[in-house]
Motif scaffolding. Structure first.
Motif, mmCIF file in Angstrom:
data_model
loop_
_atom_site.group_PDB
_atom_site.id
_atom_site.type_symbol
_atom_site.label_atom_id
_atom_site.label_comp_id
_atom_site.label_asym_id
_atom_site.label_seq_id
_atom_site.Cartn_x
_atom_site.Cartn_y
_atom_site.Cartn_z
ATOM 1 N N GLY A 12 1.045 -1.393 -0.254
ATOM 2 C CA GLY A 12 -0.197 0.199 0.226
ATOM 3 C C GLY A 12 0.882 1.567 0.302
ATOM 4 N N GLU A 13 0.681 1.944 1.003
ATOM 5 C CA GLU A 13 1.528 3.296 0.705
ATOM 6 C C GLU A 13 2.636 3.314 1.645
ATOM 7 O OE1 GLU A 13 0.413 6.338 0.207
ATOM 8 O OE2 GLU A 13 -1.315 5.009 -0.368
ATOM 9 N N HIS A 14 3.197 1.532 2.342
ATOM 10 C CA HIS A 14 5.035 1.676 2.708
ATOM 11 C C HIS A 14 5.449 2.154 1.164
ATOM 12 C CE1 HIS A 14 2.513 1.050 6.915
ATOM 13 N NE2 HIS A 14 1.837 0.060 6.316
ATOM 14 N N GLU A 15 6.591 2.215 1.437
ATOM 15 C CA GLU A 15 7.687 2.196 1.019
ATOM 16 C C GLU A 15 8.966 0.726 1.479
ATOM 17 O OE1 GLU A 15 9.814 6.001 0.060
ATOM 18 O OE2 GLU A 15 11.644 5.153 1.377
ATOM 19 N N VAL A 16 9.242 -0.115 0.551
ATOM 20 C CA VAL A 16 9.194 -1.257 0.607
ATOM 21 C C VAL A 16 10.681 -1.066 -0.359
ATOM 22 C CG1 VAL A 16 9.190 -3.469 0.816
ATOM 23 C CG2 VAL A 16 7.402 -2.812 0.934
ATOM 24 N N TRP A 17 11.978 -1.285 0.231
ATOM 25 C CA TRP A 17 13.113 -1.406 0.141
ATOM 26 C C TRP A 17 13.622 -3.192 0.572
ATOM 27 C CZ3 TRP A 17 17.469 2.049 -1.454
ATOM 28 C CH2 TRP A 17 16.090 3.549 -1.801
ATOM 29 N N ILE A 18 14.117 -4.179 -0.858
ATOM 30 C CA ILE A 18 14.769 -4.594 -0.678
ATOM 31 C C ILE A 18 16.564 -4.862 0.204
ATOM 32 C CG2 ILE A 18 15.887 -7.289 -1.861
ATOM 33 C CD1 ILE A 18 12.762 -6.977 -1.788
ATOM 34 N N VAL A 19 17.139 -5.013 0.810
ATOM 35 C CA VAL A 19 18.514 -5.117 0.897
ATOM 36 C C VAL A 19 19.738 -6.450 1.069
ATOM 37 C CG1 VAL A 19 19.905 -3.531 2.747
ATOM 38 C CG2 VAL A 19 17.674 -3.329 2.597
ATOM 39 N N LEU A 20 20.504 -6.324 -0.250
ATOM 40 C CA LEU A 20 20.711 -7.374 -0.890
ATOM 41 C C LEU A 20 22.643 -7.351 0.149
ATOM 42 C CD1 LEU A 20 19.583 -7.554 -4.030
ATOM 43 C CD2 LEU A 20 19.236 -8.508 -1.807
#
Length: 839
Positions: A12-20
């Motif tokens: 939704g409104e949340h900001e998701v990051w994938i960290v590798l």
């Protein structure tokens, strides 16, 4: 992967990051590709860690440092919640995880799969090093703010065995891939599968590795208790990846319990596709495990419509959710009785199949992702309430954010200095390198412009003119939020440095901070623009580009033309040989390729369709047009001693002008032969060739030097300055471009600027540049061109020749703006997809 995709899908409104972690370099592109439909590429961040050795144990300075450096790298993103998808790895691989080693305030969530090694140490924790590693992770788990259990049982186990407060634990459950579903298999597909695995009749199936808790031995003994008549109708089929010795033991167990040779079938590796088919084909799936965090195989089988029975222990009842399909896995008579019922009672068996599909439908990755997000939201709300109660404020301005970043950095350095373990200079160097690479706050994004050739030798023409002109415009008018930095390839190590010394000679833009040409300091969001042509060195520097792209630096190359691969005979051998590897490399390492015309972009697409390009992602294709305001590219000055006489001779009769290096593809041989024909027919016309002798036409150059019409009706002006060329244009009647191939065709525009009419070969790129403002010819013979010149002379005399004065052209500032629009506003011409992507 499935949980991460579900969290992103439902964010939704949340900001998701994938960290590798960059210690798994081969996975970065694969994971980026897996999220290409869900997440902007810039939300996938790669952090740098010092290289580690396996089996290192916890008493290793670099391992401790790596845990803190990882926490610092993640803190630089200023997250509200950090989710660790798998905490316990890192003993036999390069995984690095930690919880609150450096930042106790970092709200951290962890997925917990099971505590099986913790509860069975005599079996799973016999290696002293691994035990120390595992127990360290257990202590870290206790520090987590949010524990996502994959079953209610798993969460309850964490509460009772580890004393983790229940309010921190959420049961998010789990799900199976969409691939696990009922499918129709033809008789031939079924027969092929049976043949592949040695199955000869309907079968009872289980899956699980050969270890005591999977209870495969118990299942074999229970199966042996079935009536012999029933066993003749069915086989017991185990997907268990057994080693040779394990297979021998299981077959021996079956034999000693009275099973005939073909009643037990063991399968080693089974692909996902075959596994789905086998679940669909099996008559009954039995899951006899003693301890599971969830019991995924049972759910996979149910999702495929199998009749499933299983253990009544740990989490398995949550999956099957039917009392009359559960048995005590240690009561082998009870297990045998339930199998006999499922194989002999058709009504019961049919009800198990119906239950399977209905029950499996209650599990979905979206529901799991939503439960995880709800847990994050609740923990974050609680944290905000605590912060408010302490009357603390969250950072608002960028200066506050910068101050916090400085505090974090000091905390990291102080913590590293306090690790009381043996170290080497290598530990310090590699750690410092990683810390620098991970810093984000307060750093401006950079646009690296490659000037590798220009900074050593400025040919004042061709590609160097374009490189200089575009660079000057980018420095004068940098894109918002980007620092423009000229860079050069250091050929001794095939890595890039800032071209600071060269930048100072230009005198445009801000002054470089460093005197020396330091190594590039790159970060996610930076852009590399391969403006100069460094065809010989890009392939050996491929790993540098691959590393930068992994870090999140966007890589773009300008392509001037594809002629050396389309017509290698037009070029010196050195160019013809180095161009194909260059093209292959840039097609592999780039995010996009930018032609200097639409025709070049079209040629690129054709080449890509036939070329062996190794990439996962699509490749963006764009183009821009070159500028044509010669004053903006620092024009050369000076006139030759005989300038006046030459110009007078050019004005004395109609002069046809050619501009460009004398080399095979430019068409000079055809042109001179055509003019010899015209002169023989007493057509009173001059031919002026402006351009130095190139390669491959030594004999022709000698012919020009000694031509009987030299300096009468044939003029060869070598080494003409921009100032003299300007005057030659003014003295000429028409420009002739007879080139067999070009990336752009700047002489057409330069002629149009001076109001000079144009005769040109009918090539797509010349049509693109000149449109209706030129007179076109076809054919490679001297006669065809002589006829075209005669036709133009007649049309011109009658006032019917096309005029060039209305031809559109760009300034270098507009040309640079076109590049900026492609790079920063995504104004791409198209996209090329690798073959795999079409499937």
């Amino acid at each position: 992967m499935a949980l991460a995709r579900a969290i992103v899908r439902n964010s939704g409104e949340h900001e998701v990051w994938i960290v590798l972690n960059d210690l798994f370099p081969e996975t970065v592109e694969v994971i980026r590709h897996a999220f290409v439909d869900l997440l902007p590429a810039e939300r996938i961040a790669v952090f740098s860690l010092p290289p580690l050795t396996l089996y290192r144990g916890v008493d290793d300075w670099r391992t401790s440092a790596a845990e803190m450096i990882r926490e610092h790298a993640i803190a630089e993103l200023e997250p509200d919640v950090v989710h660790i998808s798998s905490l316990f790895e890192g003993y036999v691989d390069n995984s690095v995880t930690s919880i609150k080693r450096l930042y106790p305030e970092m709200l951290t969530a962890v997925t917990l799969y099971d505590l099986i090694p913790y509860l069975n140490p005599d079996k799973y924790l016999v290696d002293a090093g691994f035990k120390q590693h595992y127990m360290g992770k257990i202590e870290a788990l206790k520090r987590a703010d949010i524990l996502l259990g994959i079953s209610a049982y798993c969460g309850e186990e964490a509460a009772t065995e580890l004393g983790i407060p229940r309010q921190r634990i959420t049961n998010i459950s789990t799900a199976v891939s969409d691939a696990f579903k009922p499918i129709d298999l033809s008789a031939s597909q079924r027969d092929a599968l049976f043949g592949k695995f040695g199955i000869t009749r309907p079968f009872v199936m289980t899956t699980g590795i050969v270890e005591p808790r999977k209870n495969l031995e118990g299942l074999i003994v229970a199966y042996s208790k079935l009536p012999a008549e029933l066993r003749k109708q069915y086989q017991l089929f185990m997907v268990c990846q057994a080693t040779e010795s394990n297979s021998a033991k299981l077959y021996q167990l079956a034999k000693s319990n009275g099973l005939l040779e073909n009643e037990l079938v063991l399968a080693a590796y089974v692909s996902d596709k075959d596994l789905v088919a086998l679940y669909n084909l099996c008559h009954l799936f039995v899951f006899p495990s003693l301890h599971e965090g969830f019991g995924l195989p049972a759910l996979e089988a149910m999702a495929c419509g199998s009749a499933v029975i299983g253990s009544c222990t740990t989490s398995i009842p949550e999956v099957i959710c039917r009392d009359d399909a559960l048995f005590d896995p240690l009561d082998l008579n009870q297990m045998a009785a339930m199998m006999e019922r499922a194989l002999g009672d058709h009504t019961y068996w049919q009800s198990l199949r119906e239950n399977a599909i209905e029950r499996a439908g209650k599990f979905s990755w979206d529901a799991t992702g939503q439960r995880a997000l709800k847990a994050f939201e609740e923990a974050h709300a609680l944290r905000r309430a605590e912060v408010a109660a302490r009357h603390e404020t969250e950072p608002g301005s960028s200066s506050e954010s910068q101050a916090l970043a400085s505090q974090r950095y000091r905390r990291l350095v102080d913590a590293l200095s306090k690790i009381d373990l043996p170290t080497t200079d290598g530990d310090f160097l590699s750690s410092a390198d990683s810390i620098a690479a991970n810093q984000r706050v307060g750093r401006a994004r950079q646009l690296f412009v490659d000037v590798s050739v220009l900074c050593h030798v400025d040919a004042k023409s061709g590609i160097q003119r374009v490189t200089r002109s575009i660079l000057l415009q980018l420095l004068k008018s940098p894109p918002p939020g980007l620092q423009v930095r000229p860079v050069r390839l250091d050929r001794s190590v095939m890595a890039y440095r800032y071209a600071n010394e060269f930048w100072r000679t230009i005198g445009v833009g801000e002054k470089p901070v460093d005197d020396a040409d330091e190594w590039l300091d790159t970060q996610q969001g930076d852009i590399y623009l391969g403006l100069d042509l460094v065809a010989d060195c890009v392939p050996p520097a491929e790993q540098w580009f691959v590393r930068q792209r992994r870090r999140g630096v966007k890589i773009y190359f300008v392509v001037y033309d594809l002629l050396p691969v389309m017509h290698p005979d037009w070029f010196p051998e050195v160019i013809a040989l180095c161009f194909p590897p260059w093209l292959k490399t840039i097609s592999h390492v780039s995010d996009g390729l930018i032609g200097i015309s639409r025709a070049v972009a079209d040629d690129l697409r054709v080449w890509l369709d036939t070329g062996p390009v190794d990439r996962l992602h699509d490749l963006k294709l764009g183009y821009f047009h070159l500028g044509a305001d010669i004053e903006s590219s620092q024009p050369s000055k000076g006139l030759p001693p005989d300038a006046t006489g030459t110009l007078h001779a050019l004005r004395s009769r109609p002069t046809v002008l050619m501009v460009g290096t004398v080399e095979p593809r430019k068409g000079h041989i055809q042109v001179v032969a055509a003019f010899e024909k015209l002169w023989a027919e007493n057509v009173d016309v001059n031919l002026a060739i402006v351009g130095k002798a190139g390669w491959g036409l030594a004999e022709f150059a000698q012919k020009l030097e000694q031509h009987p019409e030299r300096n009468r009706r044939l003029f060869w002006l070598q080494g003409a300055s921009d100032e003299f060329l300007e005057q030659v244009y003014e003295a000429s009647a028409v420009l002739l471009t007879a080139s067999n191939g070009e990336g752009f065709g700047l002489p057409l525009i330069e002629a149009a600027q001076k109001g000079l009419p144009i005769i040109t070969r009918d090539l797509p790129v010349f049509r693109e540049v000149a449109g209706e403002h030129a007179f076109y010819f076809n054919g490679d013979s001297s006669g065809a061109l002589a006829d075209a010149v005669n036709a133009w002379l007649l049309a011109n005399h009658e006032g019917n020749a096309p005029v060039s004065t209305g031809m559109p052209w760009l300034t270098w500032a507009q040309s640079a703006d076109q590049i900026k629009n492609v790079l920063l506003r995504e104004e791409w011409y198209g996209t090329w997809l690798p073959v795999e992507a079409h499937h």
